[in-house]
Design a protein around this motif. Structure first.
Motif, PDB file in Angstrom:
ATOM      1  N   GLY A 151       0.817  -1.205   0.000  1.00  0.00           N
ATOM      2  CA  GLY A 151       0.000   0.000   0.000  1.00  0.00           C
ATOM      3  C   GLY A 151       0.847   1.249   0.000  1.00  0.00           C
ATOM      4  N   GLY A 152       0.214   2.326  -0.313  1.00  0.00           N
ATOM      5  CA  GLY A 152       0.868   3.616  -0.254  1.00  0.00           C
ATOM      6  C   GLY A 152       0.733   4.197   1.139  1.00  0.00           C
ATOM      7  N   PRO A 153       1.134   5.419   1.306  1.00  0.00           N
ATOM      8  CA  PRO A 153       1.008   6.050   2.620  1.00  0.00           C
ATOM      9  C   PRO A 153      -0.459   6.224   3.006  1.00  0.00           C
ATOM     10  CG  PRO A 153       1.840   7.606   0.988  1.00  0.00           C
ATOM     11  CD  PRO A 153       1.744   6.285   0.311  1.00  0.00           C
ATOM     12  N   CYS A 154      -0.717   6.147   4.308  1.00  0.00           N
ATOM     13  CA  CYS A 154      -2.076   6.263   4.838  1.00  0.00           C
ATOM     14  C   CYS A 154      -2.171   7.476   5.748  1.00  0.00           C
ATOM     15  CB  CYS A 154      -2.448   5.027   5.653  1.00  0.00           C
ATOM     16  SG  CYS A 154      -2.403   3.506   4.708  1.00  0.00           S
ATOM     17  N   CYS A 155      -3.331   8.086   5.766  1.00  0.00           N
ATOM     18  CA  CYS A 155      -3.604   9.209   6.653  1.00  0.00           C
ATOM     19  C   CYS A 155      -3.941   8.644   8.026  1.00  0.00           C
ATOM     20  CB  CYS A 155      -4.768  10.025   6.089  1.00  0.00           C
ATOM     21  SG  CYS A 155      -5.093  11.540   7.000  1.00  0.00           S
ATOM     22  N   ARG A 156      -3.050   8.833   8.993  1.00  0.00           N
ATOM     23  CA  ARG A 156      -3.185   8.219  10.311  1.00  0.00           C
ATOM     24  C   ARG A 156      -2.981   9.258  11.414  1.00  0.00           C
ATOM     25  NH1 ARG A 156      -5.205   3.778  11.306  1.00  0.00           N
ATOM     26  NH2 ARG A 156      -3.702   3.286  12.889  1.00  0.00           N
ATOM     27  N   PRO A 157      -3.552   8.997  12.602  1.00  0.00           N
ATOM     28  CA  PRO A 157      -3.315   9.910  13.729  1.00  0.00           C
ATOM     29  C   PRO A 157      -1.857   9.837  14.189  1.00  0.00           C
ATOM     30  CG  PRO A 157      -5.185   8.447  14.173  1.00  0.00           C
ATOM     31  CD  PRO A 157      -4.534   7.966  12.934  1.00  0.00           C
ATOM     32  N   THR A 158      -1.278  10.991  14.460  1.00  0.00           N
ATOM     33  CA  THR A 158       0.067  11.043  15.028  1.00  0.00           C
ATOM     34  C   THR A 158       0.025  11.415  16.501  1.00  0.00           C
ATOM     35  OG1 THR A 158       0.277  13.302  14.211  1.00  0.00           O
ATOM     36  CG2 THR A 158       1.196  11.552  12.833  1.00  0.00           C
ATOM     37  N   HIS A 159      -1.084  11.979  16.957  1.00  0.00           N
ATOM     38  CA  HIS A 159      -1.316  12.276  18.370  1.00  0.00           C
ATOM     39  C   HIS A 159      -2.782  11.981  18.676  1.00  0.00           C
ATOM     40  CE1 HIS A 159       2.280  14.736  17.552  1.00  0.00           C
ATOM     41  NE2 HIS A 159       2.590  14.446  18.798  1.00  0.00           N
ATOM     42  N   HIS A 160      -3.034  11.598  19.926  1.00  0.00           N
ATOM     43  CA  HIS A 160      -4.395  11.248  20.333  1.00  0.00           C
ATOM     44  C   HIS A 160      -4.830  12.070  21.537  1.00  0.00           C
ATOM     45  CE1 HIS A 160      -3.095   7.639  18.111  1.00  0.00           C
ATOM     46  NE2 HIS A 160      -4.375   7.482  17.843  1.00  0.00           N
ATOM     47  N   GLU A 161      -6.141  12.125  21.742  1.00  0.00           N
ATOM     48  CA  GLU A 161      -6.734  12.755  22.924  1.00  0.00           C
ATOM     49  C   GLU A 161      -7.627  11.732  23.618  1.00  0.00           C
ATOM     50  OE1 GLU A 161      -8.979  16.024  21.398  1.00  0.00           O
ATOM     51  OE2 GLU A 161      -7.218  17.308  21.148  1.00  0.00           O
ATOM     52  N   ASP A 162      -7.829  11.931  24.905  1.00  0.00           N
ATOM     53  CA  ASP A 162      -8.735  11.094  25.672  1.00  0.00           C
ATOM     54  C   ASP A 162     -10.161  11.624  25.526  1.00  0.00           C
ATOM     55  OD1 ASP A 162      -6.397   9.882  26.508  1.00  0.00           O
ATOM     56  OD2 ASP A 162      -6.375  10.877  28.454  1.00  0.00           O
ATOM     57  N   HIS A 184     -25.105   7.712  35.311  1.00  0.00           N
ATOM     58  CA  HIS A 184     -24.457   8.885  35.918  1.00  0.00           C
ATOM     59  C   HIS A 184     -23.071   8.559  36.481  1.00  0.00           C
ATOM     60  CE1 HIS A 184     -28.189  10.968  35.312  1.00  0.00           C
ATOM     61  NE2 HIS A 184     -28.828  10.017  35.971  1.00  0.00           N
ATOM     62  N   ARG A 185     -22.320   7.729  35.743  1.00  0.00           N
ATOM     63  CA  ARG A 185     -20.923   7.422  36.085  1.00  0.00           C
ATOM     64  C   ARG A 185     -20.033   8.006  34.992  1.00  0.00           C
ATOM     65  NH1 ARG A 185     -23.005   1.790  37.116  1.00  0.00           N
ATOM     66  NH2 ARG A 185     -22.645   1.646  34.885  1.00  0.00           N
ATOM     67  N   TRP A 186     -18.902   8.561  35.424  1.00  0.00           N
ATOM     68  CA  TRP A 186     -17.939   9.117  34.476  1.00  0.00           C
ATOM     69  C   TRP A 186     -17.047   7.996  33.951  1.00  0.00           C
ATOM     70  CZ3 TRP A 186     -17.923  13.630  32.134  1.00  0.00           C
ATOM     71  CH2 TRP A 186     -18.633  14.674  32.699  1.00  0.00           C
ATOM     72  N   HIS A 187     -16.744   8.073  32.683  1.00  0.00           N
ATOM     73  CA  HIS A 187     -15.807   7.141  32.051  1.00  0.00           C
ATOM     74  C   HIS A 187     -14.786   7.954  31.270  1.00  0.00           C
ATOM     75  CE1 HIS A 187     -18.251   3.559  32.866  1.00  0.00           C
ATOM     76  NE2 HIS A 187     -19.294   4.349  32.625  1.00  0.00           N
ATOM     77  N   LYS A 188     -13.580   7.427  31.219  1.00  0.00           N
ATOM     78  CA  LYS A 188     -12.519   8.059  30.435  1.00  0.00           C
ATOM     79  C   LYS A 188     -11.899   6.976  29.547  1.00  0.00           C
ATOM     80  CE  LYS A 188      -8.098  10.432  30.891  1.00  0.00           C
ATOM     81  NZ  LYS A 188      -7.084  10.919  31.841  1.00  0.00           N
ATOM     82  N   VAL A 189     -11.927   7.217  28.251  1.00  0.00           N
ATOM     83  CA  VAL A 189     -11.317   6.293  27.295  1.00  0.00           C
ATOM     84  C   VAL A 189     -10.064   6.980  26.763  1.00  0.00           C
ATOM     85  CG1 VAL A 189     -11.625   4.943  25.196  1.00  0.00           C
ATOM     86  CG2 VAL A 189     -13.595   5.405  26.678  1.00  0.00           C
ATOM     87  N   GLU A 190      -8.919   6.373  27.038  1.00  0.00           N
ATOM     88  CA  GLU A 190      -7.644   6.987  26.648  1.00  0.00           C
ATOM     89  C   GLU A 190      -7.358   6.791  25.160  1.00  0.00           C
ATOM     90  OE1 GLU A 190      -4.600   5.434  29.175  1.00  0.00           O
ATOM     91  OE2 GLU A 190      -5.444   6.340  30.975  1.00  0.00           O
ATOM     92  N   LYS A 191      -6.758   7.815  24.595  1.00  0.00           N
ATOM     93  CA  LYS A 191      -6.287   7.803  23.204  1.00  0.00           C
ATOM     94  C   LYS A 191      -7.353   7.348  22.219  1.00  0.00           C
ATOM     95  CE  LYS A 191      -1.469   7.097  24.410  1.00  0.00           C
ATOM     96  NZ  LYS A 191      -0.277   6.303  24.210  1.00  0.00           N
ATOM     97  N   LEU A 192      -8.547   7.861  22.347  1.00  0.00           N
ATOM     98  CA  LEU A 192      -9.650   7.502  21.452  1.00  0.00           C
ATOM     99  C   LEU A 192      -9.782   8.456  20.276  1.00  0.00           C
ATOM    100  CD1 LEU A 192     -12.095   5.669  20.904  1.00  0.00           C
ATOM    101  CD2 LEU A 192     -13.453   7.305  22.198  1.00  0.00           C
ATOM    102  N   LEU A 193      -9.530   9.739  20.516  1.00  0.00           N
ATOM    103  CA  LEU A 193      -9.749  10.747  19.486  1.00  0.00           C
ATOM    104  C   LEU A 193      -8.434  11.160  18.837  1.00  0.00           C
ATOM    105  CD1 LEU A 193     -12.135  13.016  21.577  1.00  0.00           C
ATOM    106  CD2 LEU A 193     -12.751  11.150  20.034  1.00  0.00           C
ATOM    107  N   ALA A 194      -8.459  11.362  17.538  1.00  0.00           N
ATOM    108  CA  ALA A 194      -7.291  11.862  16.842  1.00  0.00           C
ATOM    109  C   ALA A 194      -7.102  13.332  17.183  1.00  0.00           C
ATOM    110  CB  ALA A 194      -7.449  11.691  15.340  1.00  0.00           C
ATOM    111  N   ALA A 195      -5.867  13.734  17.421  1.00  0.00           N
ATOM    112  CA  ALA A 195      -5.568  15.138  17.707  1.00  0.00           C
ATOM    113  C   ALA A 195      -4.768  15.782  16.574  1.00  0.00           C
ATOM    114  CB  ALA A 195      -4.798  15.256  19.016  1.00  0.00           C
ATOM    115  N   ASP A 196      -4.027  14.962  15.835  1.00  0.00           N
ATOM    116  CA  ASP A 196      -3.220  15.456  14.721  1.00  0.00           C
ATOM    117  C   ASP A 196      -3.064  14.322  13.728  1.00  0.00           C
ATOM    118  OD1 ASP A 196      -1.766  17.305  13.274  1.00  0.00           O
ATOM    119  OD2 ASP A 196       0.129  16.851  14.277  1.00  0.00           O
ATOM    120  N   CYS A 197      -2.992  14.652  12.445  1.00  0.00           N
ATOM    121  CA  CYS A 197      -2.920  13.628  11.390  1.00  0.00           C
ATOM    122  C   CYS A 197      -1.725  13.879  10.483  1.00  0.00           C
ATOM    123  CB  CYS A 197      -4.183  13.646  10.539  1.00  0.00           C
ATOM    124  SG  CYS A 197      -5.690  13.407  11.472  1.00  0.00           S
TER     125      CYS A 197
END
Length: 158
Positions: free
Chosen positions: A122-133, A141-154
């Motif tokens: 394959g060729g190069p792929c557009c991928r996350p280079t940094h993530h956010e929680d 009514h319970r808080w949850h935190k999922v680490e490194k789920l959202l892309a922050a930079d591509c």
């Protein structure tokens, strides 16, 4: 015999007017892509180059995208109606052909190297280079935190 067929295919493509796209045709052969549909395809325009500080030249360039979804639609098993902004990477990456790529394609066409496996090359792929929680409140009514789920930079990787 395979090399002869590939050479005939390349000559046919040049005769049909695909000579300007030989690097991409070589990718089709090297990657094992279906070449029967090449007659229906228009040559893709080359993406414009842009500096890292400037906005992407086209809407399809690699970059950060987002969509609003309910947490339950993320497929993580949480029972939550909360709507979140899911950030992901999308878009096309320009393939820059190096001397290694050109030599490898030549050796593959000549039968010196074994053909790539079913996954192909394959060729190069557009991928996350940094993530956010992502933090959210579920229906109980319970808080949850999922680490490194959202892309922050591509960036184009590979």
């Amino acid at each position: 015999m395979r090399s002869l067929l590939q050479l005939l295919f390349l000559l046919f493509c040049v005769q049909r007017g695909y000579g300007h796209a030989l690097p991409s045709l070589l990718d089709h052969i090297v990657c094992g892509a279906d070449t029967a549909s090449l007659d229906q395809q228009e040559p893709a325009p080359r993406p414009r180059r842009s500096s890292s500080d400037a906005a992407p030249a086209t809407a399809s360039a690699c970059g950060l995208r987002s969509v609003q979804l309910q947490v339950r639609d993320l497929g993580l098993g949480y029972d939550a109606d909360e709507t979140v902004l899911f950030k992901y990477c999308g878009g096309a990456c320009e393939r820059v052909r190096s001397n290694h790529d050109l030599t490898r394609a030549h050796l593959l066409l000549g039968g010196v190297l074994p053909p790539p496996g079913p996954s192909g090359v394959g060729g190069p792929c557009c991928r996350p280079t940094h993530h956010e929680d992502l933090a959210f409140l579920d229906n109980a009514h319970r808080w949850h935190k999922v680490e490194k789920l959202l892309a922050a930079d591509c960036s184009c990787v590979g």
